[in-house]
Design a protein around this motif. Structure first.
Motif, short mmCIF file in Angstrom:
data_model
loop_
_atom_site.label_atom_id
_atom_site.label_comp_id
_atom_site.label_asym_id
_atom_site.label_seq_id
_atom_site.Cartn_x
_atom_site.Cartn_y
_atom_site.Cartn_z
N PRO A 1 6.56 30.04 -11.22
CA PRO A 1 7.42 29.20 -10.85
C PRO A 1 8.27 29.81 -9.46
O PRO A 1 8.11 30.53 -9.57
N THR A 2 8.46 28.52 -8.67
CA THR A 2 9.02 28.58 -7.13
C THR A 2 10.33 28.08 -7.36
O THR A 2 11.54 27.48 -8.27
N THR A 3 10.91 29.15 -6.73
CA THR A 3 12.32 29.41 -6.82
C THR A 3 12.64 27.99 -5.01
O THR A 3 11.62 28.62 -3.85
N HIS A 4 13.39 26.93 -5.50
CA HIS A 4 13.74 26.46 -4.34
C HIS A 4 15.32 26.27 -3.78
O HIS A 4 16.18 27.16 -4.44
N GLN A 5 14.93 25.78 -2.48
CA GLN A 5 16.33 26.06 -1.59
C GLN A 5 16.74 24.75 -1.35
O GLN A 5 16.27 23.69 -0.69
N VAL A 6 17.85 24.40 -1.44
CA VAL A 6 18.94 23.38 -1.29
C VAL A 6 18.81 23.12 0.78
O VAL A 6 19.37 24.12 1.38
N LEU A 7 18.52 21.69 1.11
CA LEU A 7 18.00 21.89 2.41
C LEU A 7 19.15 20.31 2.78
O LEU A 7 19.36 19.41 2.32
N VAL A 8 19.49 20.20 4.18
CA VAL A 8 20.22 19.32 4.60
C VAL A 8 19.95 19.40 6.03
O VAL A 8 19.99 20.46 6.74
N ASN A 9 20.07 18.08 6.26
CA ASN A 9 19.63 17.40 8.33
C ASN A 9 20.86 16.80 8.74
O ASN A 9 22.02 17.11 8.52
N ASP A 10 20.66 16.88 10.06
CA ASP A 10 21.83 16.31 10.93
C ASP A 10 22.39 14.98 10.28
O ASP A 10 23.58 14.23 10.26
N GLU A 11 21.49 13.88 9.26
CA GLU A 11 22.20 12.55 8.87
C GLU A 11 22.45 13.05 7.35
O GLU A 11 23.08 12.15 6.43
N GLU A 12 23.24 14.44 7.17
CA GLU A 12 23.81 14.96 5.81
C GLU A 12 22.96 13.96 4.63
O GLU A 12 23.35 14.21 3.35
N GLN A 13 21.20 14.65 4.53
CA GLN A 13 20.52 13.70 3.85
C GLN A 13 19.89 15.25 3.19
O GLN A 13 19.82 16.43 3.79
N TYR A 14 19.74 15.24 1.78
CA TYR A 14 19.67 17.10 1.14
C TYR A 14 17.77 16.27 0.46
O TYR A 14 17.50 15.42 0.42
N PHE B 1 22.54 27.12 -1.81
CA PHE B 1 22.05 27.06 -2.25
C PHE B 1 20.60 26.98 -2.58
O PHE B 1 20.11 26.31 -2.04
N SER B 2 20.30 28.60 -3.33
CA SER B 2 18.75 28.78 -3.82
C SER B 2 18.85 28.52 -5.80
O SER B 2 19.46 28.51 -6.54
N GLY B 3 17.74 27.93 -6.23
CA GLY B 3 17.40 28.18 -7.81
C GLY B 3 16.19 27.14 -8.30
O GLY B 3 15.11 26.97 -7.27
N SER B 4 16.00 26.97 -9.18
CA SER B 4 14.61 27.20 -9.84
C SER B 4 15.21 25.26 -9.51
O SER B 4 15.94 24.77 -9.01
N GLU B 5 13.54 24.04 -9.44
CA GLU B 5 14.08 23.17 -8.97
C GLU B 5 14.57 22.06 -10.15
O GLU B 5 15.87 21.27 -9.35
N ASP B 6 15.09 22.00 -11.25
CA ASP B 6 15.98 21.25 -11.81
C ASP B 6 17.76 21.86 -11.65
O ASP B 6 18.70 20.96 -11.63
N GLU B 7 17.70 23.38 -10.90
CA GLU B 7 18.99 23.73 -11.34
C GLU B 7 19.73 23.10 -9.46
O GLU B 7 20.45 22.82 -9.36
N CYS B 8 18.47 23.12 -8.98
CA CYS B 8 18.38 22.50 -7.51
C CYS B 8 19.05 20.77 -6.86
O CYS B 8 20.15 20.16 -6.74
#
Length: 95
Positions: free
Chosen positions: A24-37, A55-62
């Motif tokens: 199981p991989t922990t993911h993180q949520v990223l955002v760019n300058d255009e506010e895309q996730y 924010f980080s968590g499981s893929e489903d949580e992210c």
């Protein structure tokens, strides 16, 4: 005639899952300058142009986090460009 010489056969691609798929991989949520996730494995270095949103968590949580926070999927520049004519038109009203 004898048998043909052995030919080099390239190794076949493995169908075994990658280590990231097996654990199981922990993911993180990223955002760019255009506010895309985007979702990205937390163990990897953040790519240029992206910033962790905290924010980080499981893929489903992210995915749930992104769904809750990224309600307008247009890039920021497009949102601003389409809002500017309305704002300019509204500024002349009531004068």
């Amino acid at each position: 005639m004898g048998d043909p010489p052995d030919r080099a056969v390239p190794p076949s691609r493995s169908t075994a899952p990658s280590p990231e798929d097996a654990v199981p991989t922990t993911h993180q949520v990223l955002v760019n300058d255009e506010e895309q996730y985007a979702l990205y494995p937390a163990a990897r270095e953040v790519p240029d142009g992206w910033t962790p949103d905290g924010f980080s968590g499981s893929e489903d949580e992210c995915v749930a986090h992104v769904d809750a926070h990224w309600t307008d999927t247009r890039p920021r520049s497009v949102r601003e460009a389409t809002a500017a004519p309305r704002a300019a038109a509204g500024a002349g009203e009531g004068a």
